[in-house]
Design a protein around this motif. Structure first.
Motif, PDB file in Angstrom:
ATOM      1  N   ARG A  42     -11.924  20.543  38.949  1.00 49.92           N
ATOM      2  CA  ARG A  42     -10.916  21.563  38.618  1.00 49.92           C
ATOM      3  C   ARG A  42     -10.717  21.759  37.123  1.00 49.92           C
ATOM      4  O   ARG A  42     -10.224  22.796  36.681  1.00 49.92           O
ATOM      5  N   VAL A  43     -11.041  20.718  36.336  1.00 51.68           N
ATOM      6  CA  VAL A  43     -10.790  20.837  34.900  1.00 51.68           C
ATOM      7  C   VAL A  43     -11.860  21.701  34.216  1.00 51.68           C
ATOM      8  O   VAL A  43     -11.647  22.179  33.089  1.00 51.68           O
ATOM      9  N   ALA A  44     -12.962  21.935  34.912  1.00 46.30           N
ATOM     10  CA  ALA A  44     -14.070  22.691  34.303  1.00 46.30           C
ATOM     11  C   ALA A  44     -13.598  24.087  33.886  1.00 46.30           C
ATOM     12  O   ALA A  44     -13.062  24.830  34.697  1.00 46.30           O
ATOM     13  N   GLY A  45     -13.774  24.377  32.625  1.00 44.33           N
ATOM     14  CA  GLY A  45     -13.492  25.729  32.122  1.00 44.33           C
ATOM     15  C   GLY A  45     -12.056  25.997  31.725  1.00 44.33           C
ATOM     16  O   GLY A  45     -11.733  27.096  31.288  1.00 44.33           O
ATOM     17  N   LEU A  61     -14.216  13.176  31.467  1.00 43.05           N
ATOM     18  CA  LEU A  61     -13.370  14.326  31.815  1.00 43.05           C
ATOM     19  C   LEU A  61     -13.504  15.421  30.754  1.00 43.05           C
ATOM     20  O   LEU A  61     -13.574  16.611  31.084  1.00 43.05           O
ATOM     21  N   LEU A  62     -13.566  15.019  29.497  1.00 44.02           N
ATOM     22  CA  LEU A  62     -13.670  16.026  28.439  1.00 44.02           C
ATOM     23  C   LEU A  62     -14.998  16.779  28.547  1.00 44.02           C
ATOM     24  O   LEU A  62     -15.047  17.992  28.328  1.00 44.02           O
ATOM     25  N   ASP A  63     -16.059  16.049  28.909  1.00 41.80           N
ATOM     26  CA  ASP A  63     -17.354  16.723  29.132  1.00 41.80           C
ATOM     27  C   ASP A  63     -17.253  17.693  30.301  1.00 41.80           C
ATOM     28  O   ASP A  63     -17.751  18.812  30.236  1.00 41.80           O
ATOM     29  N   GLY A  67     -16.249  22.726  26.167  1.00 45.85           N
ATOM     30  CA  GLY A  67     -15.858  22.864  24.762  1.00 45.85           C
ATOM     31  C   GLY A  67     -14.690  23.798  24.516  1.00 45.85           C
ATOM     32  O   GLY A  67     -14.129  23.832  23.411  1.00 45.85           O
ATOM     33  N   GLN A  68     -14.290  24.602  25.533  1.00 45.79           N
ATOM     34  CA  GLN A  68     -13.174  25.541  25.325  1.00 45.79           C
ATOM     35  C   GLN A  68     -11.808  24.857  25.438  1.00 45.79           C
ATOM     36  O   GLN A  68     -10.788  25.472  25.138  1.00 45.79           O
TER      37      GLN A  68
END
Ligand code: DGY
Length: 331
Positions: A42-45, A61-63, A67-68
Protein backbone atom coordinates in the motif's frame (compact mmCIF):
# COMPACT_ATOMS: atom_id res chain seq x y z
CA UNK A 1 -4.59 16.59 -7.77
CA UNK A 2 -4.65 15.72 -4.06
CA UNK A 3 -1.49 13.95 -2.88
CA UNK A 4 -1.73 10.23 -2.18
CA UNK A 5 -1.03 9.24 1.39
CA UNK A 6 -1.26 6.09 3.48
CA UNK A 7 -2.70 6.28 7.00
CA UNK A 8 -1.92 2.99 8.73
CA UNK A 9 -4.75 3.08 11.29
CA UNK A 10 -7.83 5.12 12.13
CA UNK A 11 -6.72 7.99 14.42
CA UNK A 12 -9.06 10.45 16.19
CA UNK A 13 -11.20 12.56 13.88
CA UNK A 14 -9.55 15.74 15.15
CA UNK A 15 -6.58 14.86 12.93
CA UNK A 16 -7.97 12.29 10.55
CA UNK A 17 -10.47 14.74 9.09
CA UNK A 18 -7.70 17.23 8.29
CA UNK A 19 -5.85 14.49 6.41
CA UNK A 20 -8.91 13.13 4.59
CA UNK A 21 -9.98 16.64 3.50
CA UNK A 22 -6.58 17.55 2.04
CA UNK A 23 -5.34 14.30 0.53
CA UNK A 24 -6.21 11.23 -1.44
CA UNK A 25 -5.88 8.94 1.57
CA UNK A 26 -5.71 5.19 1.78
CA UNK A 27 -6.90 4.53 5.34
CA UNK A 28 -6.18 1.11 6.87
CA UNK A 29 -9.39 0.54 8.83
CA UNK A 30 -8.55 -2.66 10.66
CA UNK A 31 -8.05 -2.68 14.44
CA UNK A 32 -4.75 -4.51 13.92
CA UNK A 33 -1.82 -2.96 12.05
CA UNK A 34 -1.44 -3.78 8.37
CA UNK A 35 0.58 -6.97 7.91
CA UNK A 36 4.05 -6.26 6.56
CA UNK A 37 3.33 -7.35 2.97
CA UNK A 38 0.14 -5.26 2.93
CA UNK A 39 2.01 -2.25 4.28
CA UNK A 40 4.72 -2.60 1.64
CA UNK A 41 2.10 -2.96 -1.09
CA UNK A 42 0.00 0.00 0.00
CA UNK A 43 2.88 2.39 0.59
CA UNK A 44 4.00 2.13 -3.05
CA UNK A 45 3.65 5.48 -4.78
CA UNK A 46 2.44 7.56 -1.82
CA UNK A 47 3.79 11.03 -1.07
CA UNK A 48 3.04 10.89 2.63
CA UNK A 49 2.90 8.20 5.29
CA UNK A 50 1.09 8.61 8.60
CA UNK A 51 2.53 5.75 10.63
CA UNK A 52 2.05 4.30 14.10
CA UNK A 53 4.58 2.85 16.50
CA UNK A 54 3.44 -0.59 15.33
CA UNK A 55 4.74 0.04 11.79
CA UNK A 56 8.42 -0.61 11.08
CA UNK A 57 9.76 2.08 8.76
CA UNK A 58 13.11 1.00 7.34
CA UNK A 59 15.01 0.85 4.06
CA UNK A 60 12.80 -1.95 2.80
CA UNK A 61 9.68 0.16 3.32
CA UNK A 62 11.29 3.28 1.90
CA UNK A 63 12.31 1.33 -1.21
CA UNK A 64 8.79 -0.03 -1.53
CA UNK A 65 7.36 3.49 -1.21
CA UNK A 66 9.52 4.99 -3.96
CA UNK A 67 11.42 8.23 -4.47
CA UNK A 68 8.29 10.45 -4.44
CA UNK A 69 7.80 9.93 -0.67
CA UNK A 70 8.02 13.40 0.88
CA UNK A 71 7.17 12.95 4.55
CA UNK A 72 6.64 10.45 7.36
CA UNK A 73 4.51 11.51 10.29
CA UNK A 74 4.53 9.19 13.29
CA UNK A 75 1.49 9.26 15.58
CA UNK A 76 3.64 9.04 18.74
CA UNK A 77 6.37 10.93 20.51
CA UNK A 78 8.61 7.84 20.37
CA UNK A 79 10.09 6.93 17.00
CA UNK A 80 12.12 3.79 17.65
CA UNK A 81 9.96 2.08 15.00
CA UNK A 82 11.59 4.31 12.39
CA UNK A 83 15.10 4.09 10.96
CA UNK A 84 15.53 7.86 11.11
CA UNK A 85 19.05 7.95 9.59
CA UNK A 86 17.71 6.00 6.58
CA UNK A 87 14.97 8.63 6.13
CA UNK A 88 17.47 11.47 6.53
CA UNK A 89 19.79 9.95 3.91
CA UNK A 90 16.88 10.05 1.49
CA UNK A 91 15.96 13.63 2.44
CA UNK A 92 12.67 12.59 4.06
CA UNK A 93 11.61 14.54 7.15
CA UNK A 94 10.06 12.52 9.98
CA UNK A 95 7.60 14.09 12.41
CA UNK A 96 6.48 13.02 15.90
CA UNK A 97 4.09 14.35 18.54
CA UNK A 98 6.14 15.73 21.46
CA UNK A 99 4.76 17.80 24.31
CA UNK A 100 1.07 17.06 24.06
CA UNK A 101 1.23 13.72 25.87
CA UNK A 102 3.71 14.66 28.58
CA UNK A 103 1.34 15.13 31.52
CA UNK A 104 -1.01 12.36 30.46
CA UNK A 105 1.88 9.88 30.34
CA UNK A 106 3.24 11.03 33.71
CA UNK A 107 -0.26 10.67 35.19
CA UNK A 108 -0.33 7.02 34.13
CA UNK A 109 3.20 6.37 35.37
CA UNK A 110 2.24 7.76 38.77
CA UNK A 111 -1.02 5.81 38.74
CA UNK A 112 0.97 2.60 38.16
CA UNK A 113 3.33 3.54 40.99
CA UNK A 114 0.43 4.07 43.38
CA UNK A 115 -1.45 0.98 42.26
CA UNK A 116 1.54 -1.33 42.71
CA UNK A 117 2.67 0.28 45.99
CA UNK A 118 -0.79 -0.05 47.52
CA UNK A 119 -1.65 -3.36 45.80
CA UNK A 120 -4.84 -2.04 44.22
CA UNK A 121 -5.35 -4.79 41.66
CA UNK A 122 -4.73 -7.46 44.30
CA UNK A 123 -7.31 -5.77 46.52
CA UNK A 124 -9.80 -5.59 43.68
CA UNK A 125 -9.27 -9.30 42.90
CA UNK A 126 -9.71 -10.08 46.60
CA UNK A 127 -13.15 -8.46 46.58
CA UNK A 128 -14.24 -9.77 43.20
CA UNK A 129 -13.21 -13.31 44.06
CA UNK A 130 -15.28 -13.11 47.25
CA UNK A 131 -12.26 -13.59 49.50
CA UNK A 132 -13.09 -10.49 51.64
CA UNK A 133 -14.19 -12.05 54.94
CA UNK A 134 -13.30 -9.33 57.46
CA UNK A 135 -11.07 -6.33 58.12
CA UNK A 136 -7.57 -7.73 58.55
CA UNK A 137 -4.63 -6.19 60.41
CA UNK A 138 -2.22 -7.80 57.98
CA UNK A 139 -4.38 -7.78 54.87
CA UNK A 140 -2.66 -6.59 51.69
CA UNK A 141 -0.03 -4.48 53.37
CA UNK A 142 1.63 -2.25 50.84
CA UNK A 143 4.36 0.33 50.67
CA UNK A 144 4.19 4.00 51.65
CA UNK A 145 4.57 6.45 48.83
CA UNK A 146 5.03 9.57 50.96
CA UNK A 147 8.55 9.82 52.30
CA UNK A 148 9.87 7.21 49.84
CA UNK A 149 12.63 7.84 47.31
CA UNK A 150 11.77 7.88 43.62
CA UNK A 151 14.55 7.36 41.07
CA UNK A 152 13.68 8.77 37.66
CA UNK A 153 15.73 7.42 34.77
CA UNK A 154 15.54 9.89 31.88
CA UNK A 155 14.81 13.45 32.92
CA UNK A 156 13.15 14.80 29.81
CA UNK A 157 9.67 16.24 29.64
CA UNK A 158 7.85 13.20 31.04
CA UNK A 159 10.47 12.43 33.68
CA UNK A 160 10.18 16.00 34.96
CA UNK A 161 6.39 15.78 35.15
CA UNK A 162 6.86 12.60 37.17
CA UNK A 163 9.08 14.56 39.56
CA UNK A 164 6.33 17.17 40.03
CA UNK A 165 3.82 14.51 40.94
CA UNK A 166 6.29 12.84 43.33
CA UNK A 167 7.05 16.10 45.02
CA UNK A 168 3.32 16.61 45.66
CA UNK A 169 3.33 13.28 47.48
CA UNK A 170 6.28 14.21 49.67
CA UNK A 171 8.74 11.90 47.94
CA UNK A 172 12.47 12.45 47.67
CA UNK A 173 13.42 12.59 43.99
CA UNK A 174 16.68 11.40 42.42
CA UNK A 175 17.23 11.40 38.69
CA UNK A 176 19.74 10.15 36.18
CA UNK A 177 20.14 11.54 32.70
CA UNK A 178 23.05 12.07 30.33
CA UNK A 179 21.98 15.74 30.20
CA UNK A 180 21.90 17.32 33.61
CA UNK A 181 19.02 19.74 34.32
CA UNK A 182 19.89 23.36 35.16
CA UNK A 183 20.33 24.23 38.84
CA UNK A 184 17.11 26.27 38.62
CA UNK A 185 15.16 23.31 37.23
CA UNK A 186 16.62 20.97 39.83
CA UNK A 187 15.61 23.38 42.57
CA UNK A 188 12.12 23.91 41.13
CA UNK A 189 11.57 20.17 40.78
CA UNK A 190 13.25 19.31 44.05
CA UNK A 191 15.30 16.70 42.22
CA UNK A 192 18.90 15.62 42.67
CA UNK A 193 21.08 14.40 39.79
CA UNK A 194 22.92 11.17 40.65
CA UNK A 195 24.86 8.42 38.92
CA UNK A 196 22.85 5.36 37.91
CA UNK A 197 24.47 3.20 40.60
CA UNK A 198 23.36 5.52 43.36
CA UNK A 199 19.88 5.87 41.91
CA UNK A 200 19.48 2.10 41.87
CA UNK A 201 20.91 1.66 45.36
CA UNK A 202 18.79 4.35 47.05
CA UNK A 203 15.43 4.31 45.28
CA UNK A 204 12.30 2.65 46.64
CA UNK A 205 10.68 3.21 43.24
CA UNK A 206 12.49 3.39 39.89
CA UNK A 207 10.54 4.89 37.00
CA UNK A 208 11.83 4.67 33.42
CA UNK A 209 11.42 7.62 31.04
CA UNK A 210 14.21 7.08 28.51
CA UNK A 211 14.09 6.63 24.76
CA UNK A 212 14.82 3.15 23.50
CA UNK A 213 18.32 3.20 21.99
CA UNK A 214 21.08 0.58 21.78
CA UNK A 215 22.44 2.13 25.01
CA UNK A 216 19.15 1.84 26.93
CA UNK A 217 18.09 -1.62 25.72
CA UNK A 218 18.02 -3.89 28.81
CA UNK A 219 19.17 -0.99 30.97
CA UNK A 220 17.42 -2.82 33.79
CA UNK A 221 18.92 -6.30 33.57
CA UNK A 222 19.81 -8.92 36.19
CA UNK A 223 22.82 -6.91 37.28
CA UNK A 224 20.79 -3.70 37.70
CA UNK A 225 18.04 -5.47 39.64
CA UNK A 226 20.72 -6.97 41.87
CA UNK A 227 22.02 -3.49 42.67
CA UNK A 228 18.57 -2.17 43.61
CA UNK A 229 17.16 -2.02 47.12
CA UNK A 230 15.52 -5.30 48.03
CA UNK A 231 11.79 -4.96 47.44
CA UNK A 232 12.03 -1.86 45.23
CA UNK A 233 9.25 -1.26 42.73
CA UNK A 234 9.86 -0.69 39.00
CA UNK A 235 7.64 1.41 36.74
CA UNK A 236 8.01 1.47 32.95
CA UNK A 237 6.12 3.81 30.63
CA UNK A 238 9.01 4.22 28.16
CA UNK A 239 9.58 1.22 25.88
CA UNK A 240 9.40 -2.47 26.81
CA UNK A 241 12.95 -3.49 25.82
CA UNK A 242 14.47 -1.03 28.33
CA UNK A 243 13.82 -3.89 30.79
CA UNK A 244 15.09 -7.45 30.35
CA UNK A 245 11.79 -9.28 30.96
CA UNK A 246 13.40 -12.59 31.97
CA UNK A 247 15.58 -10.83 34.53
CA UNK A 248 12.54 -8.98 35.87
CA UNK A 249 10.62 -12.22 36.18
CA UNK A 250 13.46 -13.79 38.18
CA UNK A 251 13.81 -10.68 40.35
CA UNK A 252 10.07 -10.73 41.15
CA UNK A 253 10.20 -14.46 41.88
CA UNK A 254 13.09 -14.03 44.34
CA UNK A 255 11.55 -10.98 46.01
CA UNK A 256 14.52 -8.81 45.04
CA UNK A 257 12.02 -6.64 43.17
CA UNK A 258 8.84 -5.98 45.15
CA UNK A 259 6.55 -5.14 42.27
CA UNK A 260 6.36 -3.77 38.76
CA UNK A 261 3.97 -1.50 36.92
CA UNK A 262 4.39 -1.85 33.17
CA UNK A 263 2.64 0.14 30.46
CA UNK A 264 5.10 -1.19 27.90
CA UNK A 265 6.43 -4.72 27.57
CA UNK A 266 8.76 -6.89 25.56
CA UNK A 267 7.23 -8.53 23.61
CA UNK A 268 4.34 -6.23 22.90
CA UNK A 269 1.54 -7.20 22.96
CA UNK A 270 2.16 -9.49 25.95
CA UNK A 271 0.14 -12.70 25.88
CA UNK A 272 -1.93 -13.63 28.93
CA UNK A 273 0.21 -16.68 29.67
CA UNK A 274 3.43 -14.67 29.93
CA UNK A 275 5.37 -15.61 33.11
CA UNK A 276 5.37 -11.99 34.33
CA UNK A 277 1.59 -12.14 34.59
CA UNK A 278 1.84 -15.01 37.07
CA UNK A 279 3.09 -12.49 39.62
CA UNK A 280 0.20 -10.72 41.37
CA UNK A 281 2.51 -7.79 42.12
CA UNK A 282 3.21 -7.21 38.43
CA UNK A 283 0.58 -4.89 36.97
CA UNK A 284 0.59 -4.70 33.20
CA UNK A 285 -1.57 -2.39 31.08
CA UNK A 286 -1.60 -2.35 27.25
CA UNK A 287 0.55 0.68 26.33
CA UNK A 288 -2.10 3.26 27.23
CA UNK A 289 -0.02 5.97 28.92
CA UNK A 290 -1.07 8.64 26.40
CA UNK A 291 -4.59 7.27 26.02
CA UNK A 292 -6.82 10.10 27.18
CA UNK A 293 -9.45 11.48 24.81
CA UNK A 294 -8.01 15.00 24.81
CA UNK A 295 -4.39 13.89 24.40
CA UNK A 296 -5.09 11.51 21.56
CA UNK A 297 -7.00 14.32 19.81
CA UNK A 298 -3.98 16.59 20.15
CA UNK A 299 -1.64 13.87 18.94
CA UNK A 300 -3.87 13.37 15.89
CA UNK A 301 -3.87 17.10 15.13
CA UNK A 302 -0.09 17.24 15.43
CA UNK A 303 0.44 14.16 13.28
CA UNK A 304 -1.86 15.66 10.63
CA UNK A 305 -0.02 18.99 10.86
CA UNK A 306 3.35 17.30 10.26
CA UNK A 307 2.00 15.25 7.36
CA UNK A 308 0.35 18.16 5.60
CA UNK A 309 3.33 20.48 6.09
CA UNK A 310 5.63 17.87 4.58
CA UNK A 311 3.32 17.36 1.62
CA UNK A 312 3.39 21.11 0.96
CA UNK A 313 7.21 21.04 1.11
CA UNK A 314 7.20 23.13 4.30
CA UNK A 315 9.29 22.45 7.37
CA UNK A 316 7.50 20.07 9.74
CA UNK A 317 6.36 21.73 12.99
CA UNK A 318 8.04 18.96 14.99
CA UNK A 319 10.68 17.11 12.98
CA UNK A 320 12.78 14.45 14.70
CA UNK A 321 15.50 14.82 12.04
CA UNK A 322 15.82 18.60 11.55
CA UNK A 323 19.25 17.90 10.06
CA UNK A 324 17.38 16.80 6.94
CA UNK A 325 16.88 20.50 6.18
CA UNK A 326 20.63 21.21 6.28
CA UNK A 327 21.48 18.65 3.61
CA UNK A 328 22.61 19.81 0.15
CA UNK A 329 19.31 18.63 -1.40
CA UNK A 330 16.76 18.89 1.39
CA UNK A 331 13.30 17.50 0.87
C1 DGY B 1 4.43 7.46 22.29
O1 DGY B 1 3.83 8.44 21.86
O2 DGY B 1 5.60 7.21 22.00
C2 DGY B 1 3.68 6.56 23.21
O3 DGY B 1 4.36 5.42 23.50
C3 DGY B 1 2.30 6.27 22.70
O4 DGY B 1 1.60 7.44 22.79
Amino acid sequence: MAPRVLVTRRIPDAGLKLVLDATDADLWEDELPPPRDELLRRVAGVEGLLSLLTDRVDDELLDAAGGQLKVISNFAVGFDNIDVPACTRRGIPVGNTPGVLTETTADLAFALLMAVARRLTEGYDHVRQDRWKTWGPMLLLGRDIHGATLGIVGFGRIGREMAKRASGFGMRVLYHDVHRASPDDEAALNAESVEMDRLLAESDFVSLHTNLTPETEHLLDADAFGRMKRGAIVINTSRGPVIDPDALERALASGQIGGAGLDVTDPEPMRADHPLLHHPNCLVVPHIASASVATRDRMAEMAAGNLLSGLRGERLPTPVNPEVYDQPNPA
